[in-house]
Write a protein that holds these residues in place. Structure first.
Motif, PDB file in Angstrom:
ATOM      1  N   SER A  34       0.889  -1.151   0.000  1.00  0.00           N
ATOM      2  CA  SER A  34       0.000   0.000   0.000  1.00  0.00           C
ATOM      3  C   SER A  34       0.931   1.205   0.000  1.00  0.00           C
ATOM      4  CB  SER A  34      -0.902   0.024   1.235  1.00  0.00           C
ATOM      5  OG  SER A  34      -1.580   1.270   1.295  1.00  0.00           O
ATOM      6  N   LEU A  35       1.048   1.865  -1.133  1.00  0.00           N
ATOM      7  CA  LEU A  35       1.958   3.001  -1.250  1.00  0.00           C
ATOM      8  C   LEU A  35       1.511   4.145  -0.351  1.00  0.00           C
ATOM      9  CD1 LEU A  35       2.500   2.943  -5.113  1.00  0.00           C
ATOM     10  CD2 LEU A  35       4.076   2.152  -3.342  1.00  0.00           C
ATOM     11  N   LYS A  36       0.235   4.405  -0.316  1.00  0.00           N
ATOM     12  CA  LYS A  36      -0.281   5.503   0.483  1.00  0.00           C
ATOM     13  C   LYS A  36      -0.027   5.282   1.974  1.00  0.00           C
ATOM     14  CE  LYS A  36      -4.429   8.243   1.224  1.00  0.00           C
ATOM     15  NZ  LYS A  36      -5.824   8.426   0.856  1.00  0.00           N
ATOM     16  N   ASN A  37      -0.132   4.043   2.422  1.00  0.00           N
ATOM     17  CA  ASN A  37       0.039   3.721   3.842  1.00  0.00           C
ATOM     18  C   ASN A  37       1.458   3.270   4.184  1.00  0.00           C
ATOM     19  OD1 ASN A  37      -2.947   3.154   3.073  1.00  0.00           O
ATOM     20  ND2 ASN A  37      -2.938   3.563   5.251  1.00  0.00           N
ATOM     21  N   HIS A  38       2.344   3.252   3.197  1.00  0.00           N
ATOM     22  CA  HIS A  38       3.736   2.832   3.386  1.00  0.00           C
ATOM     23  C   HIS A  38       3.832   1.477   4.088  1.00  0.00           C
ATOM     24  CE1 HIS A  38       4.336   7.061   2.428  1.00  0.00           C
ATOM     25  NE2 HIS A  38       5.535   6.678   2.017  1.00  0.00           N
ATOM     26  N   LEU A  39       3.047   0.518   3.607  1.00  0.00           N
ATOM     27  CA  LEU A  39       3.039  -0.820   4.193  1.00  0.00           C
ATOM     28  C   LEU A  39       3.348  -1.857   3.126  1.00  0.00           C
ATOM     29  CD1 LEU A  39       2.468  -2.667   6.642  1.00  0.00           C
ATOM     30  CD2 LEU A  39       0.085  -2.770   5.839  1.00  0.00           C
ATOM     31  N   VAL A  40       4.351  -2.687   3.402  1.00  0.00           N
ATOM     32  CA  VAL A  40       4.720  -3.793   2.521  1.00  0.00           C
ATOM     33  C   VAL A  40       4.373  -5.090   3.234  1.00  0.00           C
ATOM     34  CG1 VAL A  40       6.652  -5.024   1.433  1.00  0.00           C
ATOM     35  CG2 VAL A  40       6.574  -2.520   1.389  1.00  0.00           C
ATOM     36  N   ILE A  41       3.735  -5.999   2.503  1.00  0.00           N
ATOM     37  CA  ILE A  41       3.396  -7.314   3.043  1.00  0.00           C
ATOM     38  C   ILE A  41       4.149  -8.355   2.228  1.00  0.00           C
ATOM     39  CG2 ILE A  41       1.558  -8.971   3.490  1.00  0.00           C
ATOM     40  CD1 ILE A  41      -0.393  -6.535   3.459  1.00  0.00           C
ATOM     41  N   GLU A  42       4.914  -9.177   2.917  1.00  0.00           N
ATOM     42  CA  GLU A  42       5.657 -10.255   2.274  1.00  0.00           C
ATOM     43  C   GLU A  42       5.083 -11.589   2.713  1.00  0.00           C
ATOM     44  OE1 GLU A  42       8.150 -10.157  -0.004  1.00  0.00           O
ATOM     45  OE2 GLU A  42       7.907  -7.991  -0.070  1.00  0.00           O
ATOM     46  N   VAL A  43       4.927 -12.504   1.777  1.00  0.00           N
ATOM     47  CA  VAL A  43       4.470 -13.857   2.060  1.00  0.00           C
ATOM     48  C   VAL A  43       5.617 -14.786   1.697  1.00  0.00           C
ATOM     49  CG1 VAL A  43       2.740 -15.622   1.564  1.00  0.00           C
ATOM     50  CG2 VAL A  43       2.083 -13.205   1.545  1.00  0.00           C
ATOM     51  N   ASP A  44       6.150 -15.469   2.712  1.00  0.00           N
ATOM     52  CA  ASP A  44       7.372 -16.247   2.547  1.00  0.00           C
ATOM     53  C   ASP A  44       7.108 -17.746   2.514  1.00  0.00           C
ATOM     54  OD1 ASP A  44       8.743 -13.852   2.663  1.00  0.00           O
ATOM     55  OD2 ASP A  44       9.195 -14.043   4.799  1.00  0.00           O
ATOM     56  N   GLY A  45       7.715 -18.391   1.516  1.00  0.00           N
ATOM     57  CA  GLY A  45       7.671 -19.842   1.430  1.00  0.00           C
ATOM     58  C   GLY A  45       8.791 -20.449   2.265  1.00  0.00           C
ATOM     59  N   GLU A  46       8.908 -21.774   2.209  1.00  0.00           N
ATOM     60  CA  GLU A  46       9.892 -22.484   3.038  1.00  0.00           C
ATOM     61  C   GLU A  46      11.337 -22.111   2.718  1.00  0.00           C
ATOM     62  OE1 GLU A  46       9.430 -26.643   3.645  1.00  0.00           O
ATOM     63  OE2 GLU A  46       7.256 -26.480   3.852  1.00  0.00           O
ATOM     64  N   TYR A  47      11.615 -21.727   1.495  1.00  0.00           N
ATOM     65  CA  TYR A  47      12.999 -21.393   1.152  1.00  0.00           C
ATOM     66  C   TYR A  47      13.485 -20.167   1.914  1.00  0.00           C
ATOM     67  CZ  TYR A  47      11.569 -17.607  -2.006  1.00  0.00           C
ATOM     68  OH  TYR A  47      11.057 -16.455  -2.528  1.00  0.00           O
ATOM     69  N   HIS A  48      12.581 -19.399   2.484  1.00  0.00           N
ATOM     70  CA  HIS A  48      12.968 -18.231   3.283  1.00  0.00           C
ATOM     71  C   HIS A  48      13.545 -18.642   4.638  1.00  0.00           C
ATOM     72  CE1 HIS A  48      11.448 -14.853   0.834  1.00  0.00           C
ATOM     73  NE2 HIS A  48      10.613 -15.770   0.371  1.00  0.00           N
ATOM     74  N   LEU A  49      13.500 -19.931   4.953  1.00  0.00           N
ATOM     75  CA  LEU A  49      14.026 -20.412   6.227  1.00  0.00           C
ATOM     76  C   LEU A  49      15.542 -20.622   6.195  1.00  0.00           C
ATOM     77  CD1 LEU A  49      11.230 -22.999   7.122  1.00  0.00           C
ATOM     78  CD2 LEU A  49      11.514 -20.657   7.987  1.00  0.00           C
ATOM     79  N   SER A  50      16.124 -20.672   5.008  1.00  0.00           N
ATOM     80  CA  SER A  50      17.580 -20.873   4.926  1.00  0.00           C
ATOM     81  C   SER A  50      18.289 -19.627   5.446  1.00  0.00           C
ATOM     82  CB  SER A  50      18.009 -21.161   3.484  1.00  0.00           C
ATOM     83  OG  SER A  50      17.968 -19.983   2.710  1.00  0.00           O
TER      84      SER A  50
END
Length: 170
Positions: free
Chosen positions: A108-124
Protein backbone atom coordinates in the motif's frame (compact mmCIF):
# COMPACT_ATOMS: atom_id res chain seq x y z
CA UNK A 1 22.50 8.14 -25.25
CA UNK A 2 23.95 4.72 -24.56
CA UNK A 3 25.79 3.44 -21.53
CA UNK A 4 27.97 0.33 -21.47
CA UNK A 5 28.87 -1.46 -18.27
CA UNK A 6 30.42 -4.91 -17.99
CA UNK A 7 29.42 -5.92 -21.50
CA UNK A 8 25.81 -4.77 -21.17
CA UNK A 9 24.51 -2.09 -23.50
CA UNK A 10 21.75 0.05 -22.04
CA UNK A 11 19.85 2.72 -23.92
CA UNK A 12 19.14 5.34 -21.26
CA UNK A 13 16.21 6.65 -23.33
CA UNK A 14 14.36 3.48 -22.27
CA UNK A 15 14.28 4.89 -18.76
CA UNK A 16 13.20 8.44 -19.54
CA UNK A 17 9.47 9.24 -19.48
CA UNK A 18 8.10 9.59 -22.99
CA UNK A 19 5.10 11.74 -23.81
CA UNK A 20 2.35 10.78 -26.20
CA UNK A 21 2.36 13.46 -28.93
CA UNK A 22 -1.42 13.56 -29.06
CA UNK A 23 -2.02 13.75 -25.31
CA UNK A 24 1.24 15.19 -23.98
CA UNK A 25 1.05 12.67 -21.12
CA UNK A 26 3.65 10.34 -19.70
CA UNK A 27 3.34 6.94 -21.33
CA UNK A 28 6.43 5.22 -19.97
CA UNK A 29 8.29 4.63 -16.71
CA UNK A 30 6.27 5.11 -13.53
CA UNK A 31 9.14 5.50 -11.09
CA UNK A 32 9.61 9.25 -11.07
CA UNK A 33 8.60 11.02 -7.89
CA UNK A 34 5.16 12.61 -7.77
CA UNK A 35 5.13 16.32 -8.39
CA UNK A 36 8.62 16.66 -9.83
CA UNK A 37 7.49 17.15 -13.41
CA UNK A 38 8.37 20.48 -14.95
CA UNK A 39 6.26 22.50 -17.33
CA UNK A 40 4.93 20.53 -20.24
CA UNK A 41 6.45 20.93 -23.70
CA UNK A 42 3.49 23.08 -24.76
CA UNK A 43 4.00 25.49 -21.86
CA UNK A 44 0.97 24.05 -20.06
CA UNK A 45 0.69 22.94 -16.45
CA UNK A 46 3.27 20.87 -14.63
CA UNK A 47 3.26 17.13 -15.33
CA UNK A 48 2.93 14.91 -12.24
CA UNK A 49 4.33 11.40 -12.15
CA UNK A 50 3.38 8.41 -10.03
CA UNK A 51 4.91 7.14 -6.80
CA UNK A 52 8.68 6.91 -6.58
CA UNK A 53 9.44 3.27 -5.87
CA UNK A 54 11.47 1.80 -8.71
CA UNK A 55 15.15 2.06 -9.50
CA UNK A 56 15.14 3.84 -12.87
CA UNK A 57 18.20 2.11 -14.33
CA UNK A 58 17.02 -1.40 -13.51
CA UNK A 59 13.28 -0.85 -13.89
CA UNK A 60 12.71 -2.76 -17.12
CA UNK A 61 14.48 -5.93 -15.98
CA UNK A 62 12.89 -5.94 -12.53
CA UNK A 63 9.44 -5.10 -13.94
CA UNK A 64 9.66 -8.10 -16.29
CA UNK A 65 10.25 -10.31 -13.24
CA UNK A 66 7.32 -8.68 -11.46
CA UNK A 67 5.05 -9.40 -14.43
CA UNK A 68 6.07 -13.05 -14.32
CA UNK A 69 5.54 -13.16 -10.55
CA UNK A 70 1.98 -11.85 -11.02
CA UNK A 71 1.28 -14.72 -13.39
CA UNK A 72 2.87 -17.34 -11.10
CA UNK A 73 1.68 -16.36 -7.63
CA UNK A 74 1.82 -19.03 -4.94
CA UNK A 75 -1.40 -20.41 -3.51
CA UNK A 76 -0.88 -18.32 -0.36
CA UNK A 77 -0.17 -15.12 -2.33
CA UNK A 78 -3.24 -15.74 -4.47
CA UNK A 79 -5.41 -16.28 -1.38
CA UNK A 80 -4.14 -13.11 0.31
CA UNK A 81 -4.51 -11.10 -2.91
CA UNK A 82 -8.18 -12.13 -3.03
CA UNK A 83 -8.61 -10.43 0.38
CA UNK A 84 -6.57 -7.31 -0.47
CA UNK A 85 -7.64 -6.49 -4.02
CA UNK A 86 -10.39 -4.10 -5.04
CA UNK A 87 -9.94 -1.93 -1.93
CA UNK A 88 -11.79 -4.47 0.25
CA UNK A 89 -10.09 -3.03 3.33
CA UNK A 90 -10.64 0.53 2.18
CA UNK A 91 -6.98 0.65 1.15
CA UNK A 92 -5.45 0.24 -2.30
CA UNK A 93 -2.83 -2.51 -2.56
CA UNK A 94 -0.57 -3.39 -5.47
CA UNK A 95 0.82 -6.87 -5.98
CA UNK A 96 4.31 -7.77 -7.13
CA UNK A 97 5.30 -4.11 -7.18
CA UNK A 98 8.83 -2.95 -8.07
CA UNK A 99 10.54 -1.13 -5.21
CA UNK A 100 14.14 -0.24 -5.96
CA UNK A 101 15.80 -3.46 -7.06
CA UNK A 102 13.21 -5.55 -5.19
CA UNK A 103 9.69 -6.76 -5.84
CA UNK A 104 7.27 -6.45 -2.94
CA UNK A 105 4.59 -9.14 -2.77
CA UNK A 106 1.97 -6.55 -1.76
CA UNK A 107 2.25 -2.84 -1.01
CA UNK A 108 0.00 0.00 0.00
CA UNK A 109 1.96 3.00 -1.25
CA UNK A 110 -0.28 5.50 0.48
CA UNK A 111 0.04 3.72 3.84
CA UNK A 112 3.74 2.83 3.39
CA UNK A 113 3.04 -0.82 4.19
CA UNK A 114 4.72 -3.79 2.52
CA UNK A 115 3.40 -7.31 3.04
CA UNK A 116 5.66 -10.25 2.27
CA UNK A 117 4.47 -13.86 2.06
CA UNK A 118 7.37 -16.25 2.55
CA UNK A 119 7.67 -19.84 1.43
CA UNK A 120 9.89 -22.48 3.04
CA UNK A 121 13.00 -21.39 1.15
CA UNK A 122 12.97 -18.23 3.28
CA UNK A 123 14.03 -20.41 6.23
CA UNK A 124 17.58 -20.87 4.93
CA UNK A 125 20.19 -18.68 6.61
CA UNK A 126 21.25 -17.29 3.22
CA UNK A 127 17.70 -16.26 2.33
CA UNK A 128 17.08 -14.83 5.82
CA UNK A 129 20.06 -12.54 5.30
CA UNK A 130 18.79 -11.49 1.87
CA UNK A 131 15.34 -10.84 3.36
CA UNK A 132 16.90 -8.69 6.09
CA UNK A 133 18.73 -6.57 3.48
CA UNK A 134 15.45 -6.14 1.62
CA UNK A 135 13.59 -5.19 4.82
CA UNK A 136 16.32 -2.71 5.79
CA UNK A 137 16.15 -1.11 2.34
CA UNK A 138 12.36 -0.76 2.47
CA UNK A 139 12.46 0.64 5.99
CA UNK A 140 15.04 3.24 4.94
CA UNK A 141 12.56 4.25 2.23
CA UNK A 142 9.92 4.77 4.92
CA UNK A 143 7.94 1.54 4.58
CA UNK A 144 6.83 -0.81 7.33
CA UNK A 145 7.31 -4.45 6.42
CA UNK A 146 5.24 -7.30 7.79
CA UNK A 147 5.91 -10.93 6.94
CA UNK A 148 3.77 -14.02 6.97
CA UNK A 149 4.56 -17.58 6.03
CA UNK A 150 2.60 -19.37 3.34
CA UNK A 151 1.34 -21.65 6.10
CA UNK A 152 -0.02 -18.73 8.16
CA UNK A 153 -1.92 -17.35 5.19
CA UNK A 154 -3.38 -20.73 4.24
CA UNK A 155 -4.32 -21.93 7.72
CA UNK A 156 -4.99 -18.77 9.75
CA UNK A 157 -6.10 -16.09 7.31
CA UNK A 158 -8.25 -14.38 9.94
CA UNK A 159 -5.20 -13.69 12.13
CA UNK A 160 -3.20 -12.54 9.11
CA UNK A 161 -5.93 -10.08 8.10
CA UNK A 162 -6.20 -8.84 11.68
CA UNK A 163 -2.46 -8.14 11.75
CA UNK A 164 -2.67 -6.30 8.43
CA UNK A 165 -5.59 -4.16 9.64
CA UNK A 166 -3.72 -3.31 12.87
CA UNK A 167 -0.66 -2.34 10.80
CA UNK A 168 -2.78 -0.04 8.66
CA UNK A 169 -4.23 1.67 11.74
CA UNK A 170 -0.88 2.08 13.51
Amino acid sequence: MEKREKGVSVDLQDFVPQRSKSQNQVTKHPSLREGLGGPSDSGGPSVHYGWSTADALAYTAVENNAIENRKLMTQAEDRLWYELKANKLGVHFRRQHVMGMYIADFVSLKNHLVIEVDGEYHLSSEQKLADQYRTDYLQRKGYRVIRFTNQQVLTDLESVMSTIIKSLIA
